[in-house]
Design an enzyme around this catalytic site. Structure first.
Site, short mmCIF file in Angstrom:
data_model
loop_
_atom_site.label_atom_id
_atom_site.label_comp_id
_atom_site.label_asym_id
_atom_site.label_seq_id
_atom_site.Cartn_x
_atom_site.Cartn_y
_atom_site.Cartn_z
N SER A 45 8.82 48.13 9.69
CA SER A 45 9.10 46.73 10.00
C SER A 45 10.45 46.66 10.71
O SER A 45 11.27 47.58 10.60
CB SER A 45 9.15 45.92 8.70
N TYR B 26 11.59 43.48 0.25
CA TYR B 26 10.83 43.95 1.41
C TYR B 26 11.70 44.81 2.32
O TYR B 26 11.29 45.90 2.76
CB TYR B 26 10.28 42.74 2.16
#
Length: 267
Positions: free
Chosen positions: A147, A160
Site C-alpha cells: 500500500s 493498517y
C-alpha cells in the site's frame, strides 16, 4: 526476445488470496488471461460462492476454497487441496486484507492485532506454506499487495500502516532468504483505487461538486484520477512472469504518481 513467451503464464498455478471481488478479482482475472490456472480463497462459504459466480460470469475457470489465511492449519490444508486440484503453486498473490479507520488513542489493542493478523501475519503464514514447494520445483513468484501506507502515515490507520510497512519488509526479507532458490518476492502498492468500497467517496454532491475526499485525492495525484483495478493487471502479470526474473525485493507502486508528488501549491 520472445515477448509472448516472456510474459506467458501458461501452465502455471496461481493462488490469489481474498480474490472473490475487487483488486484480487482483477489480478486473478489478468493472471488467468495470461494462461495461469487460478485458485482463490475467502474466509466463508458465501464469499467463495459469490466469487465463483463472478468468475463464471466472466468466463474464467477457477477453483475456490474456504480458508482463513490467519490459520496455519487452514492454509496447510488449502495448499494440499490446490496441489490435488491444480498442481503445485507457482505464483502466490497475498491480496487478502482489511482496514479499520479508528484514531489510534481510541483503538483497542485487540483491534490493532486483528488488522496486523490479516495484513501481515497471514502473508507470512501463506508464504511459509508454499515456499518449500517452490524451492523443490526450482522457481516461484510471490506478490504481496502492499500500500502507499507502506511508506506514508495518515490519520486513523495506525494498524493498517504498521502492517503494510511490515509487509514491505517481509517482502524484502523473503527476497533475501530465498532469492538463491530462484524465488522472486515483490510487492504491488496500489494508490487510491475506484472500487465499490470507495464509491461513496467519489459520488458527486447534489450541486455537482466533488466529495471533499475525492477532491483531495485528485489534487494529490499527478494523473488527476483514481486508479482502477485494471491498472493493476499489467504490473501483476509482469511480476508473476519470467519478465521479472531478476526483479526481487521491489515494491512497485501503482499510484498515478502520488508518492512522487508534493502536491499543488494552494491558491
Amino acid at each position: 526476445m520472445d515477448f509472448n513467451r516472456c510474459f506467458s503464464l501458461q501452465g502455471k498455478v496461481a493462488w490469489v488470496t481474498g480474490a472473490s471481488h475487487g483488486i484480487g478479482f482483477a489480478i486473478a482475472s489478468a493472471l488467468s488471461a495470461a494462461g495461469a490456472r487460478i485458485a482463490f480463497n475467502s474466509h466463508n462459504r458465501e464469499s467463495v460462492d459469490e466469487g465463483l459466480a463472478a468468475y463464471k460470469a466472466a468466463g474464467i475457470d477457477v477453483k475456490g476454497y474456504v480458508c482463513d489465511v490467519r490459520s496455519e492449519e487452514d492454509v496447510d490444508e488449502t495448499v494440499k487441496k490446490i496441489n490435488n486440484d491444480l498442481g503445485v503453486v507457482d505464483i502466490l498473490v497475498n491480496n487478502a486484507g482489511m482496514i479499520k479507520r479508528i484514531p489510534m488513542t481510541e483503538m483497542t489493542a485487540a483491534e490493532f492485532r486483528e488488522v496486523v493478523d490479516v495484513d501481515l501475519n497471514a502473508p507470512f503464514i501463506v508464504s511459509k506454506a508454499v515456499i518449500p514447494q517452490m524451492i523443490k520445483k526450482g522457481h516461484g513468484k510471490i506478490i504481496n499487495i502492499c500500500s502507499m501506507m507502506s511508506e506514508l502515515g495518515r490519520e486513523t490507520v495506525s494498524a493498517y500502516a504498521a502492517a503494510k510497512g511490515g509487509l514491505k519488509m517481509l517482502t524484502r526479507n523473503i527476497c533475501s532468504e530465498y532469492g538463491k532458490y530462484n524465488i522472486q518476492c515483490n510487492g504491488i502498492g496500489p494508490g487510491y483505487i475506484a472500487t465499490s468500497q470507495t464509491a461513496p467517496l467519489r459520488e458527486r454532491k447534489s450541486d455537482g461538486s466533488r466529495h471533499p475526499f475525492d477532491s483531495f485525492i485528485i489534487s494529490k495525484t499527478p494523473a488527476e484520477r483514481w486508479g482502477t483495478p485494471e491498472d493493476l493487471e499489467g504490473p501483476a502479470v509482469f511480476l508473476a512472469s519470467d519478465a521479472s526474473n531478476f526483479v526481487n525485493g521491489h515494491i512497485l507502486y501503482v499510484d498515478g504518481g502520488i508518492l512522487a508528488y508534493i502536491g499543488k501549491q494552494p491558491n
